[in-house]
Design a protein around this motif. Structure first.
Motif, PDB file in Angstrom:
ATOM      1  N   THR A 291      59.517   3.507   7.768  1.00 25.22           N
ATOM      2  CA  THR A 291      60.664   2.750   6.687  1.00 25.22           C
ATOM      3  C   THR A 291      61.563   3.616   6.429  1.00 25.22           C
ATOM      4  N   GLU A 292      62.751   3.525   6.785  1.00 27.49           N
ATOM      5  CA  GLU A 292      64.202   4.266   6.632  1.00 27.49           C
ATOM      6  C   GLU A 292      65.142   3.509   6.088  1.00 27.49           C
ATOM      7  N   GLU A 293      66.281   3.367   7.041  1.00 27.45           N
ATOM      8  CA  GLU A 293      67.324   2.720   6.801  1.00 27.45           C
ATOM      9  C   GLU A 293      66.794   1.123   7.032  1.00 27.45           C
ATOM     10  N   GLY A 294      67.494   0.450   6.406  1.00 29.17           N
ATOM     11  CA  GLY A 294      67.178  -1.117   6.463  1.00 29.17           C
ATOM     12  C   GLY A 294      65.688  -1.439   5.768  1.00 29.17           C
ATOM     13  N   PHE A 295      65.725  -0.732   4.713  1.00 25.58           N
ATOM     14  CA  PHE A 295      64.207  -0.445   3.926  1.00 25.58           C
ATOM     15  C   PHE A 295      63.662  -1.788   3.632  1.00 25.58           C
ATOM     16  N   SER A 296      64.431  -2.788   3.287  1.00 28.29           N
ATOM     17  CA  SER A 296      64.149  -4.068   3.017  1.00 28.29           C
ATOM     18  C   SER A 296      63.473  -4.916   4.021  1.00 28.29           C
ATOM     19  N   ASN A 297      63.771  -4.558   5.223  1.00 32.67           N
ATOM     20  CA  ASN A 297      63.219  -5.250   6.269  1.00 32.67           C
ATOM     21  C   ASN A 297      61.731  -5.104   6.418  1.00 32.67           C
ATOM     22  N   SER A 298      61.086  -4.082   5.878  1.00 34.38           N
ATOM     23  CA  SER A 298      59.777  -3.913   5.821  1.00 34.38           C
ATOM     24  C   SER A 298      58.862  -5.093   5.236  1.00 34.38           C
ATOM     25  N   LEU A 299      59.603  -6.123   4.310  1.00 37.18           N
ATOM     26  CA  LEU A 299      58.985  -7.217   3.913  1.00 37.18           C
ATOM     27  C   LEU A 299      58.768  -8.191   4.964  1.00 37.18           C
ATOM     28  N   ALA A 300      59.652  -8.345   5.570  1.00 39.77           N
ATOM     29  CA  ALA A 300      59.526  -9.425   6.706  1.00 39.77           C
ATOM     30  C   ALA A 300      58.719  -8.810   7.670  1.00 39.77           C
ATOM     31  N   PHE A 301      58.731  -7.617   7.983  1.00 38.94           N
ATOM     32  CA  PHE A 301      57.606  -7.143   9.195  1.00 38.94           C
ATOM     33  C   PHE A 301      56.197  -7.314   8.659  1.00 38.94           C
ATOM     34  N   GLY A 302      55.896  -7.070   7.428  1.00 45.83           N
ATOM     35  CA  GLY A 302      54.510  -7.044   6.794  1.00 45.83           C
ATOM     36  C   GLY A 302      53.985  -8.717   6.761  1.00 45.83           C
ATOM     37  N   ALA A 303      54.852  -9.586   6.335  1.00 39.30           N
ATOM     38  CA  ALA A 303      54.812 -10.735   6.276  1.00 39.30           C
ATOM     39  C   ALA A 303      54.765 -11.518   7.762  1.00 39.30           C
ATOM     40  N   LEU A 304      55.328 -11.051   8.905  1.00 40.23           N
ATOM     41  CA  LEU A 304      55.138 -11.545  10.088  1.00 40.23           C
ATOM     42  C   LEU A 304      53.507 -11.042  10.672  1.00 40.23           C
ATOM     43  N   LEU A 305      53.132  -9.903  10.263  1.00 42.11           N
ATOM     44  CA  LEU A 305      52.173  -9.577  10.983  1.00 42.11           C
ATOM     45  C   LEU A 305      50.897 -10.291   9.929  1.00 42.11           C
ATOM     46  N   ARG A 306      51.016 -10.389   8.992  1.00 40.77           N
ATOM     47  CA  ARG A 306      50.238 -11.005   8.163  1.00 40.77           C
ATOM     48  C   ARG A 306      49.897 -12.414   8.639  1.00 40.77           C
ATOM     49  N   SER A 307      51.237 -12.944   8.700  1.00 37.45           N
ATOM     50  CA  SER A 307      50.920 -14.757   9.165  1.00 37.45           C
ATOM     51  C   SER A 307      50.195 -14.889  10.516  1.00 37.45           C
ATOM     52  N   ILE A 308      50.602 -14.171  11.452  1.00 33.49           N
ATOM     53  CA  ILE A 308      50.033 -14.278  12.826  1.00 33.49           C
ATOM     54  C   ILE A 308      48.566 -13.514  13.051  1.00 33.49           C
ATOM     55  N   LEU A 309      48.501 -12.342  12.618  1.00 30.36           N
ATOM     56  CA  LEU A 309      47.265 -11.570  13.021  1.00 30.36           C
ATOM     57  C   LEU A 309      46.257 -11.570  11.555  1.00 30.36           C
ATOM     58  N   VAL A 474      57.309   0.979  14.885  1.00 36.48           N
ATOM     59  CA  VAL A 474      58.502   0.083  14.445  1.00 36.48           C
ATOM     60  C   VAL A 474      59.317   0.929  13.436  1.00 36.48           C
ATOM     61  N   HIS A 475      60.725   0.951  13.741  1.00 33.66           N
ATOM     62  CA  HIS A 475      61.500   1.414  12.540  1.00 33.66           C
ATOM     63  C   HIS A 475      62.404   0.269  12.031  1.00 33.66           C
ATOM     64  N   SER A 476      62.568   0.428  10.704  1.00 34.62           N
ATOM     65  CA  SER A 476      62.879  -0.528   9.851  1.00 34.62           C
ATOM     66  C   SER A 476      64.315  -1.069  10.305  1.00 34.62           C
ATOM     67  N   GLN A 477      65.171   0.080  10.526  1.00 36.10           N
ATOM     68  CA  GLN A 477      66.606  -0.201  10.903  1.00 36.10           C
ATOM     69  C   GLN A 477      66.635  -1.331  12.238  1.00 36.10           C
ATOM     70  N   ASN A 478      65.601  -1.152  12.993  1.00 41.37           N
ATOM     71  CA  ASN A 478      65.414  -2.050  14.059  1.00 41.37           C
ATOM     72  C   ASN A 478      64.963  -3.425  14.120  1.00 41.37           C
ATOM     73  N   PHE A 479      64.384  -3.740  12.858  1.00 42.03           N
ATOM     74  CA  PHE A 479      63.903  -4.922  12.828  1.00 42.03           C
ATOM     75  C   PHE A 479      64.851  -6.143  11.943  1.00 42.03           C
ATOM     76  N   LYS A 480      65.871  -6.352  12.401  1.00 45.20           N
ATOM     77  CA  LYS A 480      66.676  -7.261  11.585  1.00 45.20           C
ATOM     78  C   LYS A 480      66.823  -8.744  12.728  1.00 45.20           C
ATOM     79  N   PRO A 481      67.017  -9.620  12.306  1.00 45.26           N
ATOM     80  CA  PRO A 481      66.919 -10.992  12.974  1.00 45.26           C
ATOM     81  C   PRO A 481      67.958 -10.806  14.085  1.00 45.26           C
ATOM     82  N   ASP A 482      69.098 -10.101  14.315  1.00 46.52           N
ATOM     83  CA  ASP A 482      69.772 -10.317  15.383  1.00 46.52           C
ATOM     84  C   ASP A 482      69.160  -9.032  16.476  1.00 46.52           C
TER      85      ASP A 482
END
Length: 604
Positions: A291-309, A474-482
């Motif tokens: 969790t580095e740049e794009g720090f807030s992307n961590s919330l979407a990452f955590g939510a995705l893993l909880r919702s599916i797994l 996974v790096h937070s800066q690479n976990f954006k919708p696009d």
């Protein structure tokens, strides 16, 4: 080491071992995974065939067949195995249910093939190396039909220039049970090429040093094995190595351990080992975010893993950035494991000790300014995977208990406890290797969404098949919708969910804690005919939960019975892993010593 210890303990033990070996008793072998086992090296049921037709073929092309036979003779001398050498396969007719070794027996006449078929029909086992049986008795090309009788489909050769010359072993396989998942054995470059095999059961694969296989070789094996029903009595076991003896002759130690395990399986000698994972699980999976740049992307990452797994990943937090997002860090800390990713995104490698120490103190102080309770934060992942022995010594000093390391740091694809002076076992630093390609690897390969999903699935399946620790970063800066990874990850997670029955989904801290607990569990065993006796010792003052062992079965698909050797001991749960292995699991065992016996109902 104290002289009193050497002469008072080791010398008598050495003399005792020699005497017992002389009398024909099984001698203890200590595998690389720390399991003491007893496998008799005095058997005379192993036959080495020194083929006259193969010798003539090599002489005809200017070669020397003894070059390929010598490694076997040296192995048997080293291991003190009694082996029968024959140059006429008709002599097999007096051998029942033994093992026939065919060392690169390229040229093989019709009579040879018939004698081998009769031997297998009586329940005999076969170990063949390289291109065995591909030429006839005159040395002319015959094809791959003989290897097919051993359950092998040959699909070609590895190019000489290929970097996939590491033999990477499957963990807890019947053919490599004393060697950990991902153990490398370098295949030397020789005139005998490496072959490409496929088979029902795979115990080893050709990969590069980073333990990544080229896509076209992904479903292939370098060691394959099978068991087939004989037409008269019993069944026959077969193993094929896709490499010649010259590939391992110059560095034999690990190869000898592999051969030990292979012969033990072929001889139907049962074995039991500690499992790498708790509660009968066969592999483990950690998914984490740097969790580095794009720090807030961590919330979407955590939510995705909880919702599916329904899985809670680990977040390695760059603390200088975390200070700018206190609300995000606080929310993550409520639901997930938080660990350190350093103070700033600079490598620790090459930095002097005082600077590294100051950085670790800065890291902890910055985290304490955001979270009121940081006592549970005891994991670390170095920025850019850059660190040194100094870094790990300081991590231990300042209360860090696991270190997520690069793929090259450990001997295999399993965690390791770092032995550090003055560190108690319960405080040991656990090394957790990254074993899967990450988003940066995929970006460098310029993969599409579909290709990225498939690459993620391939890495997961390899982890599951080889009993390894799966580690996806996974790096937070690479976990954006696009981003490609954002779009590729859901399908991967759905695949994980479908195949998580034997996979332990855990965060980094849980895996590290288990490996420290596992260290308190010691196992020793000895073989007594067709039964095993094993002893468990639990050290410390607290119970150990989820203790798991794996039994290598002497007969395909037949589960063992396990009984205690003392009234009051807990009974384990026995379950089938596959046709050749069973899991023995205890829910919990208190500190102390336990003794059990394993018996097998042999069915013809």
């Amino acid at each position: 080491m104290s002289p009193f210890f050497v002469f008072g303990i080791l010398v008598p033990l050495f003399i005792y071992t020699i005497m017992m070996d002389t009398l024909g008793w099984p001698s203890p072998l200590v595998g690389l995974r720390g399991v003491i086992t007893y496998f008799s090296p005095t058997t005379t049921r192993v036959v080495l065939y020194t083929s006259p037709t193969t010798r003539a073929y090599f002489a005809k092309i200017g070669g020397n067949y003894d070059t390929l036979l010598t490694p076997w003779r040296e192995y048997f001398t080293n291991r003190k195995h009694n082996v029968i050498e024959i140059d006429d396969l008709s002599k097999l007719r007096g051998v029942e249910r033994g093992v026939l070794i065919l060392p690169s027996t390229i040229a093989m006449g019709e009579r040879d093939r018939a004698d081998i078929a009769l031997f297998k029909n009586r329940g005999g086992s076969v170990l063949a190396t390289w291109a065995t049986g591909t030429r006839n008795g005159n040395g002319d090309w015959e094809g791959w039909q003989f290897l097919e009788t051993l359950g092998v489909k040959t699909v070609g050769e590895l190019p000489v220039e290929s970097e996939s010359r590491q033999l990477i072993l499957t963990g807890e396989s019947p053919l490599s049970h004393t060697l950990g998942s991902g153990q490398r054995i370098w295949m030397s470059k020789t005139s005998e090429s490496l072959l490409r095999f496929k088979g029902d059961q795979v115990a080893g694969r050709f990969m590069n040093w980073a333990r990544i296989t080229e896509d076209e070789y992904r479903n292939e094996g370098a060691i394959v094995y099978s068991e087939t029903k004989a037409t008269s009595t019993g069944s026959s076991r077969s193993v094929a190595y896709a490499f010649s003896e010259s590939a391992w002759e110059s560095h034999p130690l690990l190869a000898y351990n592999l051969i030990d395990d292979t012969l033990q399986w072929l001889l139907r000698s049962p074995a039991i080992v500690r499992s790498a994972w708790p509660n009968g699980k066969q592999s483990a999976q950690v998914i984490e975010m740097d969790t580095e740049e794009g720090f807030s992307n961590s919330l979407a990452f955590g939510a995705l893993l909880r919702s599916i797994l329904d899985y809670r990943p680990t977040f390695y937090v760059l603390t200088s950035v975390a200070k700018e997002f206190p609300d995000v860090v606080t929310q993550l800390a409520k639901d997930f494991e938080i660990a350190y990713h350093g103070d700033v995104h600079d490598s620790f490698k090459g930095q002097l000790a005082p600077l590294q120490e100051q950085r670790i103190l800065n890291m902890q102080q910055q985290m304490a300014s955001v979270l009121s309770d940081t006592k549970r934060i005891n994991g670390f992942r170095a920025p850019t995977e850059g660190y040194s022995q100094i870094t790990e010594r300081l991590l231990q000093k300042y209360g860090i208990r696991h270190h997520a390391v690069d793929p090259q740091r450990t001997e295999g694809r399993l965690p390791e406890l770092l032995k550090q002076e003055d560190a108690r076992r319960e405080d040991a630093l656990v090394l957790l290797p990254r074993t899967q390609r990450d988003d940066i690897n995929f970006a460098n390969q310029k993969l599409s969404i579909e290709q990225t999903t498939q690459a993620l699935i391939d890495d997961f399946d390899l982890t599951r098949e080889t009993g390894a620790l799966g580690w996806l970063s996974v790096h937070s800066q690479n976990f954006k919708p696009d981003e490609v990874l954002f779009k590729a990850l859901p399908a991967y997670l759905a695949h994980v969910k479908k195949n998580d029955g034997t996979m332990w989904l855990a965060n980094a801290g849980q895996v590290a804690n288990w490996w420290r607990e596992r260290e308190r569990f010691k196992l020793s065993s000895k073989q007594l005919g067709q039964r095993l006796e094993f002893n468990i010792t639990i050290a410390g003052d607290q119970p150990v939960s989820g203790i798991s062992m794996i039994v290598m079965l002497p007969q395909k698909g037949v589960l063992p019975a396990v009984r205690t050797l003392k009234i009051g001991f807990k009974e384990p749960v026995i379950s089938k892993i596959d046709d050749f292995r069973a899991a023995v699991v205890f829910d919990t065992l208190a500190p102390g010593n336990y003794a059990y016996q394993v018996t097998f109902a042999l069915i013809k």
